[in-house]
Scaffold this motif. Structure first.
Motif, PDB file in Angstrom:
ATOM      1  N   SER A 189      17.594   0.487  23.840  1.00 28.56           N
ATOM      2  CA  SER A 189      18.494   0.528  22.587  1.00 28.56           C
ATOM      3  C   SER A 189      17.557   0.511  21.458  1.00 28.56           C
ATOM      4  CB  SER A 189      19.437  -0.536  22.785  1.00 28.56           C
ATOM      5  OG  SER A 189      18.976  -1.644  22.622  1.00 28.56           O
ATOM      6  N   VAL A 190      16.376  -0.399  21.809  1.00 25.87           N
ATOM      7  CA  VAL A 190      15.622  -0.707  20.542  1.00 25.87           C
ATOM      8  C   VAL A 190      14.744   0.570  20.191  1.00 25.87           C
ATOM      9  CG1 VAL A 190      13.382  -2.158  19.888  1.00 25.87           C
ATOM     10  CG2 VAL A 190      15.421  -3.314  21.070  1.00 25.87           C
ATOM     11  N   ILE A 191      14.235   1.011  21.461  1.00 26.39           N
ATOM     12  CA  ILE A 191      13.608   2.401  21.347  1.00 26.39           C
ATOM     13  C   ILE A 191      14.328   3.488  20.523  1.00 26.39           C
ATOM     14  CG2 ILE A 191      12.405   4.333  22.572  1.00 26.39           C
ATOM     15  CD1 ILE A 191      11.848   2.509  24.805  1.00 26.39           C
ATOM     16  N   VAL A 230      15.160   5.595  13.042  1.00 26.22           N
ATOM     17  CA  VAL A 230      14.574   5.070  11.990  1.00 26.22           C
ATOM     18  C   VAL A 230      13.372   5.809  11.433  1.00 26.22           C
ATOM     19  CG1 VAL A 230      13.636   3.281  10.644  1.00 26.22           C
ATOM     20  CG2 VAL A 230      15.233   2.612  11.884  1.00 26.22           C
ATOM     21  N   ILE A 231      12.645   6.242  12.484  1.00 27.75           N
ATOM     22  CA  ILE A 231      11.410   7.124  11.984  1.00 27.75           C
ATOM     23  C   ILE A 231      12.155   8.523  11.812  1.00 27.75           C
ATOM     24  CG2 ILE A 231       9.807   8.412  13.102  1.00 27.75           C
ATOM     25  CD1 ILE A 231       9.041   6.197  14.850  1.00 27.75           C
ATOM     26  N   VAL A 263      21.478  10.177   3.098  1.00 26.67           N
ATOM     27  CA  VAL A 263      23.158   9.636   3.582  1.00 26.67           C
ATOM     28  C   VAL A 263      22.943   9.037   4.921  1.00 26.67           C
ATOM     29  CG1 VAL A 263      25.402  10.548   3.933  1.00 26.67           C
ATOM     30  CG2 VAL A 263      23.900  11.338   2.029  1.00 26.67           C
ATOM     31  N   GLY A 264      22.299   9.735   5.745  1.00 26.04           N
ATOM     32  CA  GLY A 264      22.130   9.186   7.197  1.00 26.04           C
ATOM     33  C   GLY A 264      21.590   7.848   7.145  1.00 26.04           C
ATOM     34  N   LEU A 319      22.688   1.783   7.428  1.00 26.02           N
ATOM     35  CA  LEU A 319      22.448   0.379   6.924  1.00 26.02           C
ATOM     36  C   LEU A 319      24.041   0.008   6.931  1.00 26.02           C
ATOM     37  CD1 LEU A 319      19.924   0.982   4.046  1.00 26.02           C
ATOM     38  CD2 LEU A 319      20.007  -0.721   6.006  1.00 26.02           C
ATOM     39  N   MET A 320      25.054   0.819   6.352  1.00 22.32           N
ATOM     40  CA  MET A 320      26.434   0.141   6.248  1.00 22.32           C
ATOM     41  C   MET A 320      26.756  -0.482   7.790  1.00 22.32           C
ATOM     42  SD  MET A 320      28.411   2.953   3.725  1.00 22.32           S
ATOM     43  CE  MET A 320      29.874   2.547   4.386  1.00 22.32           C
TER      44      MET A 320
END
Lengths: 334, 319, 318
Positions: free
Chosen positions: B43-45, B51-52, B292-293, B298-299
């Protein structure tokens, strides 16, 4: 008792999937009528061509390419053709990476996309595969028959404040219709139709008033909306008008030479202007190095009329046909 | 959890007794623990990957559009001749979908869960629960088509006092998403409530409580962590739903609106239609997808942090 | 003894536990008061409201299924399952390639999410120290991923699975992997709740008898948590089957006439094709889209039947 019954259900489910997978499955048997239409100036013996062709791109041109692919595969069963719809922009990205053999495009390639292709050593050219007539739709009970581009601009342009039909100069409508409010429906801003319409009618791509209702991806919704509201107005590709003749009315366009109705003939002889546009499939030299791809493009161009009539666009004029065939020949180096 | 190994079957002293302070996990345990840890790491990957892939184009975007304009502007028209990048209209669209979805899913889902876990005879429960799961499994494109052709006209006929125009409605889209997540809320809440030990219920019954009181005053509070988890899952799903809003809520127009009878674009619908549309890559309009993504990401992150805090405060622990 | 604030003066109890205990106390006090008849009526009202809620959900399913059968009616025959797609003769078109594509993709998804999802849940519930900041981060991470819109996973898949480090290309395996990542958080979250719900007496008893943690988990906790885990897997698979948007980005095509393979060649899935048909103007294609919906419902019911069977066999209460 119950577990036996459930076991039977499970067995049935598995059995059905196995049957499905193993089932021979008939290819879609099509009428001989379609086959005779696909008689070809093929130079290769039909059965010998093999390989695969992958097309991607616009969802407006995609349906056309699907018809072309299907008819082509009837003639050349050894070739596997697939069509995807990632959008013109997404399609160009894959095309310039060499991942697809052709890009369905409802607009011309943009400079940054050309740069991308150049960076990957891919030379491409636009092959016009059909003509499209952008149709302005109104409700069937709307008395208006004909509209000029200037009037359309009055209604749609950026900063336009027209809110009822009576406020537009010079429209040929009875006075009692003048108070009917205009409800505007347009395609999403990410579509080629949007770019084309705004460019032609409002003079600049993306120039449009901000209070229209965007139908997003769903041109069918525009037809639904317009057929249900007497004051509604919108614009769609020809195929959607063609399929809903009993639901909506397509306005005649006065481009300066009188009112011309949106018909295939008018598009072909150029009189339905300026709302006639070309639909493209971009071909690359890399893809055209495969004989099956060359054959496919030639097939597409030569059978444009039949393909377009199935998919709801307009075929190519003889001059266009010659020109496109020449482009394919040039790109494939033959 | 302690992992001391006690050799079974040995009592008293003797040469076979190992020290109770074993040096650590057995090798097999360690391998398994490592494998499981790797699974959790996936999940972290994934998040890192997301994010990248969102970061670089977003950075590009924000070099040309100021963060302030993005976050506070009220006109969202990225592809217009005079582009405007105020994101608030589509954020409002997303929030409206969540609101209407929760309006439907929380009462119905919770009610179904309470009924299934406390009232329903086993046979009824075993029939109904899988039927509810069918509702969840209905593909979003299918329920979107259904909502567009059947539900919107129906609701429009039922509420003629509302100012309906056009074929799209974000209110109906929200309700449809709510229908989709009812089984999610119901199933997870139901599982949570069923895990409350019978002893608690029986104790209450022994005191003379009615079924209703047991359900609402004993079981529900005890299962609250699972129920809140169900709500959070539901809200997350509502925020992220793409297909239904594409089909039912259309794309609105660039100006901010709070009207549920109209079509309004949500953040997901914007990403969905633009990513598969005709915009060319590398333009600022295309990069706006990633901005937007990133905002969406973040939301949900903030919301989840709050939710985890809430759940921690109310967790019940038994025996 | 007990004072106004309840038991807290005698026993050091965390504040949260007061909620359930307080509830039980209220119930006891209520019993001693008047108003039995009012309670009965209220109970009945609540009962009917609950039934109403449930009926709403069930009614929507029924309406949905009815609509699909009516709209897709003209095309519902056996050919629909065995014929390949056709746009030239839509009345002869079938969903064969899409059905196979869906089965392949979903098969891949199941193979991935069960070990990864349950494994992660076991690690987080049984082996990990909940106060460790890394584990809290993973916790938050998973919950967050559950809300990321599916299209973002499409972008992720395109960048890292189709291209990038994995470079699988536009194949069914890439679609499987993308969808698996999408629904993984659902499986993990549901499995965690299921594992958490197993009373620790079971676990502790096992450990006290000398089992290792893994033995306790695999032999006692997991079997007990199985129905809840299954719920999570069912929900995840149901979600994955219906996804179209991320697959469109990752390379699913909307027109393919040959049977798919897992690691090569073009593929399509049912929702992708249904979405594509729904946007076309031709009436026959709209009917075809609705018929596709019927197929999806049939597929769904089949999968759910398997799941029901498995779950009913292993369900237990405490």
């Amino acid at each position: 008792m119950t577990s036996t019954r459930k076991l039977a259900v499970v067995a049935g489910a598995l059995g059905m999937s196995l049957v499905l997978a193993a089932c021979g499955g008939s290819d879609s048997s099509s009428d001989s009528a379609e086959e005779t239409a696909a008689e070809e100036t093929a130079e290769e013996a039909p059965a010998e061509l093999t390989g695969s062709i992958n097309l991607d791109g616009s969802s407006t041109v995609g349906p056309l390419s699907e018809v072309a692919a299907e008819l082509f595969m009837q003639q050349y069963p050894g070739v596997q053709v697939t069509v995807a719809v990632s959008g013109t922009g997404g399609g160009f990205e894959k095309f310039c990476n060499g991942e697809t053999d052709g890009n369905n495009a409802s607009r011309e390639i943009k400079d940054e996309e050309v740069a991308n292709c150049d960076a990957n050593g891919i030379a491409s050219d636009s092959i016009t595969v059909a003509n499209d007539a952008l149709t302005i739709l109104v409700n069937q009970d709307n008395p208006l028959q004909c509209i000029t581009i200037e009037q359309a601009n009055q209604i749609w342009g950026d900063g336009a404040t027209v809110s009822t039909w009576g406020e537009v100069d010079g429209l040929d409508i009875p006075a009692d219709f003048g108070d009917t409010p205009i409800a505007l429906y347009g395609p999403g801003t990410d579509s080629g139709t949007f770019d084309f319409f705004t460019d032609v009618v409002n003079g600049e791509e993306g120039n449009i008033r901000i209070d229209y209702t965007s139908i997003g991806e769903d041109d069918n919704a525009a037809v639904t909306a317009i057929s249900g509201d007497i004051g509604a107005m919108g614009f769609v590709p020809f195929a959607f008008y063609q399929e809903s003749l009993d639901l909506v009315k397509g306005l005649e366009i006065d481009g300066g030479d009188g009112c011309i109705a949106p018909t295939p003939e008018a598009v072909l002889d150029g009189s339905y202007s300026p709302l006639g546009r070309e639909l493209y499939v971009y071909a690359s030299d890399a893809a055209l190095s495969k004989p099956e791809t060359v054959e496919f493009f030639n097939f597409y161009i030569n059978n444009a009329a039949d393909i377009a009539s199935v998919a709801g666009a307009v075929g190519l004029s003889p001059e266009q046909t010659e020109a496109q065939l020449a482009k394919v020949a040039a790109l494939s180096g033959s | 959890m302690s992992s001391r190994v006690i050799t079974p079957g040995v009592s008293g002293g003797g040469p076979n007794v190992r020290s109770l302070e074993a040096p650590g996990l057995r090798i097999g345990e360690r391998i398994i623990k490592a494998l499981l840890w790797a699974a959790a790491l996936v999940s972290v990957i994934v998040t890192t990957g997301i994010v990248i892939s969102l970061l670089l184009p977003s950075v590009n975007f924000f070099q040309q559009v100021s963060l302030a304009e993005f976050l506070t502007g009220t006109i969202w028209a990225p592809a217009f001749a005079q582009p405007s990048f105020g994101v608030i209209p589509i954020v409002v669209g997303t929030l409206m979908v969540v609101f209407f979805a929760m309006l439907v899913a929380i009462p119905v889902g919770l009610a179904s869960a309470i009924y299934l876990s406390e009232y329903a005879p086993t046979k009824v429960r075993k029939t109904i629960k899988p039927i509810l799961e069918v509702l969840e499994g209905i593909p979003t494109v299918a329920i979107g088509l259904f909502a567009f052709s059947v539900l919107t006209p129906l609701i429009r006929d039922l509420t003629p006092f509302l100012p309906w125009t056009g074929p799209f409605s974000i209110g109906v889209a929200g309700i449809t998403v709510g229908l989709l997540i009812i089984p999610l809320v119901s199933s997870v809440s139901d599982d949570a409530m069923r895990s409350v030990p019978m002893s608690l219920r029986e104790g209450a019954y022994a005191m003379g409580a009615t079924k209703f009181e047991v359900a609402l005053r004993v079981v529900l509070p005890a299962a609250i962590s699972g129920v809140i988890a169900a709500f959070v899952l539901g809200i997350s799903r509502a925020i992220g739903e793409t297909m239904v809003v594409l089909l039912v809520a259309g794309a609105g127009n660039p100006v901010l609106s709070f009207d549920p009878t109209k079509g309004i674009q949500t953040m997901t619908a914007y990403i969905g239609s633009t990513a598969t549309g005709d915009i060319s890559q590398g333009t600022i309009t295309y990069d706006s997808i990633f901005a937007v993504g990133a905002l969406l990401f973040l939301m949900t992150l903030v919301m989840n942090i709050l939710a985890i805090r809430l759940v921690r405060r109310f967790r019940e622990v038994y025996d | 003894m007990a004072d106004d604030s309840g038991y807290s003066s005698r026993v050091a109890m965390p504040a949260r536990t007061r909620t359930a205990v307080g509830g039980a106390r209220e119930v006891t006090e209520a019993m001693l008061s008047n108003g039995d008849r009012k309670k009965k009526v209220r109970g009945l009202i609540i009962y009917s409201l609950l039934l109403l809620g449930l009926t709403t959900a069930l009614l929507s399913i029924a309406a949905m299924i009815t609509w699909a059968f009516i709209a897709g009616g003209p095309r519902l025959n056996l050919n629909l399952f065995t014929n390949v797609p056709s746009v030239v003769t839509p009345e002869e078109a079938g969903y064969r390639t899409a059905i196979l594509g869906t089965l392949y993709v979903i098969g891949g998804v199941i193979l991935l999410i069960v070990p990864l999802g349950v494994g992660a849940a076991i690690y987080l519930e049984e082996f990990a120290n909940p106060r460790n900041p890394f584990n809290r981060f993973v916790d938050l991470n998973i919950q967050n991923l559950a809300g990321v819109p599916s299209i973002v996973f499409g972008i992720l898949g395109l960048a890292f699975i189709v291209r990038g480090p994995l470079s699988l290309g536009f194949v069914a395996a890439a679609g499987s992997l993308t969808l698996a990542l999408l629904v993984l958080p659902t499986v993990i979250l549901a499995s965690r709740e299921a594992i958490r719900a197993v009373p620790s007496s079971i676990r502790d008893g096992s450990l006290a008898l000398g089992a290792t943690v893994w033995q306790a988990v695999s032999k006692q906790v997991l079997p007990a948590a199985f129905p809840g885990v299954l719920t999570g897997v069912i929900l995840a698979v149901a979600r994955a089957i219906g996804e179209a948007a991320p697959l469109l980005l990752v390379g699913a095509v909307t027109f393919v006439t040959f049977d798919p393979q897992f690691f090569e060649g073009g593929y399509s899935t049912l929702p992708t094709m249904i979405y594509s048909y729904a946007k076309r103007p031709q009436e026959e294609l709209q009917v075809l889209a609705a018929a596709g919906v019927v197929i999806m419902l049939v597929l769904l019911i089949l999968i759910n039947s398997v799941a029901i069977y498995l779950r009913n066999r292993f369900e237990r209460t405490w």
